[in-house]
Motif scaffolding. Structure first.
Motif, PDB file in Angstrom:
ATOM      1  N   ASP A 193       0.845  -1.179   0.000  1.00 34.19           N
ATOM      2  CA  ASP A 193       0.000   0.000   0.000  1.00 34.19           C
ATOM      3  C   ASP A 193       0.891   1.244   0.000  1.00 34.19           C
ATOM      4  OD1 ASP A 193       0.876   0.522   2.631  1.00 34.19           O
ATOM      5  OD2 ASP A 193      -0.903  -0.367   3.537  1.00 34.19           O
ATOM      6  N   ARG A 194       0.278   2.406  -0.002  1.00 34.82           N
ATOM      7  CA  ARG A 194       1.022   3.666  -0.135  1.00 34.82           C
ATOM      8  C   ARG A 194       2.054   3.833   0.980  1.00 34.82           C
ATOM      9  NH1 ARG A 194       0.091   8.892   1.859  1.00 34.82           N
ATOM     10  NH2 ARG A 194       0.802  10.600   0.524  1.00 34.82           N
ATOM     11  N   ASN A 195       1.661   3.550   2.204  1.00 40.32           N
ATOM     12  CA  ASN A 195       2.579   3.712   3.331  1.00 40.32           C
ATOM     13  C   ASN A 195       3.728   2.708   3.272  1.00 40.32           C
ATOM     14  OD1 ASN A 195       1.142   5.851   4.440  1.00 40.32           O
ATOM     15  ND2 ASN A 195      -0.155   4.511   5.681  1.00 40.32           N
ATOM     16  N   GLU A 196       3.442   1.506   2.839  1.00 42.54           N
ATOM     17  CA  GLU A 196       4.485   0.486   2.733  1.00 42.54           C
ATOM     18  C   GLU A 196       5.501   0.856   1.650  1.00 42.54           C
ATOM     19  OE1 GLU A 196       2.029  -3.536   4.124  1.00 42.54           O
ATOM     20  OE2 GLU A 196       1.946  -2.837   2.029  1.00 42.54           O
ATOM     21  N   ARG A 197       4.987   1.392   0.535  1.00 36.16           N
ATOM     22  CA  ARG A 197       5.904   1.811  -0.530  1.00 36.16           C
ATOM     23  C   ARG A 197       6.779   2.969  -0.062  1.00 36.16           C
ATOM     24  NH1 ARG A 197       5.935   0.178  -5.876  1.00 36.16           N
ATOM     25  NH2 ARG A 197       7.033   2.112  -6.382  1.00 36.16           N
ATOM     26  N   LEU A 198       6.197   3.912   0.662  1.00 40.02           N
ATOM     27  CA  LEU A 198       6.986   5.036   1.164  1.00 40.02           C
ATOM     28  C   LEU A 198       8.066   4.533   2.109  1.00 40.02           C
ATOM     29  CD1 LEU A 198       7.601   8.026   1.511  1.00 40.02           C
ATOM     30  CD2 LEU A 198       5.829   8.123   3.276  1.00 40.02           C
ATOM     31  N   ALA A 199       7.706   3.633   3.009  1.00 38.34           N
ATOM     32  CA  ALA A 199       8.685   3.105   3.959  1.00 38.34           C
ATOM     33  C   ALA A 199       9.801   2.355   3.234  1.00 38.34           C
ATOM     34  CB  ALA A 199       7.997   2.189   4.958  1.00 38.34           C
ATOM     35  N   SER A 200       9.441   1.585   2.217  1.00 33.90           N
ATOM     36  CA  SER A 200      10.440   0.838   1.464  1.00 33.90           C
ATOM     37  C   SER A 200      11.330   1.774   0.664  1.00 33.90           C
ATOM     38  CB  SER A 200       9.753  -0.167   0.531  1.00 33.90           C
ATOM     39  OG  SER A 200      10.698  -0.957  -0.147  1.00 33.90           O
ATOM     40  N   ALA A 201      10.730   2.799   0.043  1.00 30.05           N
ATOM     41  CA  ALA A 201      11.514   3.770  -0.714  1.00 30.05           C
ATOM     42  C   ALA A 201      12.483   4.522   0.201  1.00 30.05           C
ATOM     43  CB  ALA A 201      10.587   4.756  -1.421  1.00 30.05           C
ATOM     44  N   LEU A 202      12.014   4.872   1.392  1.00 36.98           N
ATOM     45  CA  LEU A 202      12.844   5.611   2.334  1.00 36.98           C
ATOM     46  C   LEU A 202      14.028   4.769   2.796  1.00 36.98           C
ATOM     47  CD1 LEU A 202      12.931   8.349   3.761  1.00 36.98           C
ATOM     48  CD2 LEU A 202      11.562   7.370   5.596  1.00 36.98           C
ATOM     49  N   GLN A 203      13.774   3.500   3.098  1.00 35.64           N
ATOM     50  CA  GLN A 203      14.847   2.614   3.531  1.00 35.64           C
ATOM     51  C   GLN A 203      15.846   2.364   2.400  1.00 35.64           C
ATOM     52  OE1 GLN A 203      15.539   1.569   6.584  1.00 35.64           O
ATOM     53  NE2 GLN A 203      17.387   0.588   5.789  1.00 35.64           N
ATOM     54  N   THR A 204      15.328   2.197   1.191  1.00 40.72           N
ATOM     55  CA  THR A 204      16.194   1.962   0.042  1.00 40.72           C
ATOM     56  C   THR A 204      17.054   3.179  -0.239  1.00 40.72           C
ATOM     57  OG1 THR A 204      14.568   0.437  -0.904  1.00 40.72           O
ATOM     58  CG2 THR A 204      16.236   1.327  -2.398  1.00 40.72           C
TER      59      THR A 204
END
Length: 294
Positions: A2-13
């Motif tokens: 979902d949107r929040n999961e993608r943001l968290a993954s993008a931020l970590q990456t």
């Protein structure tokens, strides 16, 4: 995702990739590569190395684009550094220094990735890195014109640099829109505990008078108190600024699928760990982590 999961993954990456980019500022091999050009001063190496993709620019342009340095600091290095080495020489030295640092770190680490891993990480990162809008993103746009060396490590580093500079340009644009100047940006960083005032003034070149003038304006806006500590309003403001920066940066990853984003995060995690274990970078806490409630 979902949107929040993608943001968290993008931020970590992004954070994992930025550790690779940051080697250019701190690794001994990167310093040595610039020194071989005849550039002895550390700040001349920094300004020359980072500004080189912009070409043979004048100090006013670098001050504006980098945003958070006093013009006098920039003028001490730019344009005189171009008499020692050309922008193209700086760009080449940056790649060679990074690759030498990579070889040292990975030769000593059990976490060193296979070449296939680096190639695949570079392929996914490149898709994201080339997905940005150049309008209002001068350092990102300049680095898009840089050609990495024909090596998977060089290509991954280049993608990491593009993502890093895109995020930096986004952040500076938001600071400007919210009428936070370069000095004030660091006053807020000190107020939230991200850096020490003495170190910030020394590295960025701001005088006590400039620091106090910037502080008075932030006090008037209710963002810091009379003791220069962050207020609740200031913390909320700075947290929103960081969130909006990360949301803008994360749009780069719209070019990759959920599976690709997850794969890139997994592939680059051991790289970040190997770099951290090498003690090649100074220890620090990222701003968004400082602003995240426990």
């Amino acid at each position: 995702m979902d949107r929040n999961e993608r943001l968290a993954s993008a931020l970590q990456t992004w954070a994992q990739l930025e550790s690779l980019h940051d080697l250019t500022y701190f690794a001994k091999e990167c310093r040595a590569s610039y020194k071989q050009l005849g550039v002895a001063d550390s700040w001349a190496r920094y300004f020359g190395g980072r500004a080189a993709p912009l070409g043979r620019v004048e100090p006013g342009i670098v001050t504006a684009v980098f945003y958070s340095f006093a013009g006098r600091n920039v003028a001490a290095a730019i344009p005189s550094v171009w008499e020692t080495a050309t922008p193209d020489q700086f760009v080449e030295a940056r790649f060679h220094g990074l690759m030498a640092a990579w070889d040292r770190i990975m030769d000593q680490s059990p976490l060193a990735p296979d070449q296939e891993v680096v190639v695949r990480a570079g392929q996914i990162a490149d898709k994201a890195a080339n997905n940005g809008d150049t309008s209002g993103h001068p350092l990102y746009a300049a680095n898009l014109s840089v050609q990495p060396l024909d090596d998977p490590v060089s290509k991954l580093f280049h993608a990491a640099t593009l993502i890093r500079e895109y995020r930096g340009d986004c952040h500076n644009n938001l600071l400007a829109v919210n009428q936070i100047g370069g000095c004030q940006a660091h006053i807020l960083m000190v107020a939230i505990g991200a850096e020490e005032r003495s170190a910030a003034q020394k590295s960025r070149g701001y005088t006590d008078a400039e620091w106090m003038e910037g502080s008075e304006e932030l006090i008037a806006r209710g963002l810091i108190d009379q003791d220069l500590n962050i207020t609740p309003e200031g913390r909320a403001f700075r947290s929103e600024l960081e969130l909006r920066t990360n949301l803008l940066m994360a749009t780069l990853f719209d070019a990759v699928t959920d599976a690709e984003l997850g794969e890139l995060q997994a592939l680059t995690a051991p790289i970040e760990m190997a770099i951290a274990e090498s003690s090649s970078l100074p220890a620090f806490t990222r701003t968004y982590e400082l602003l995240t409630p426990n």
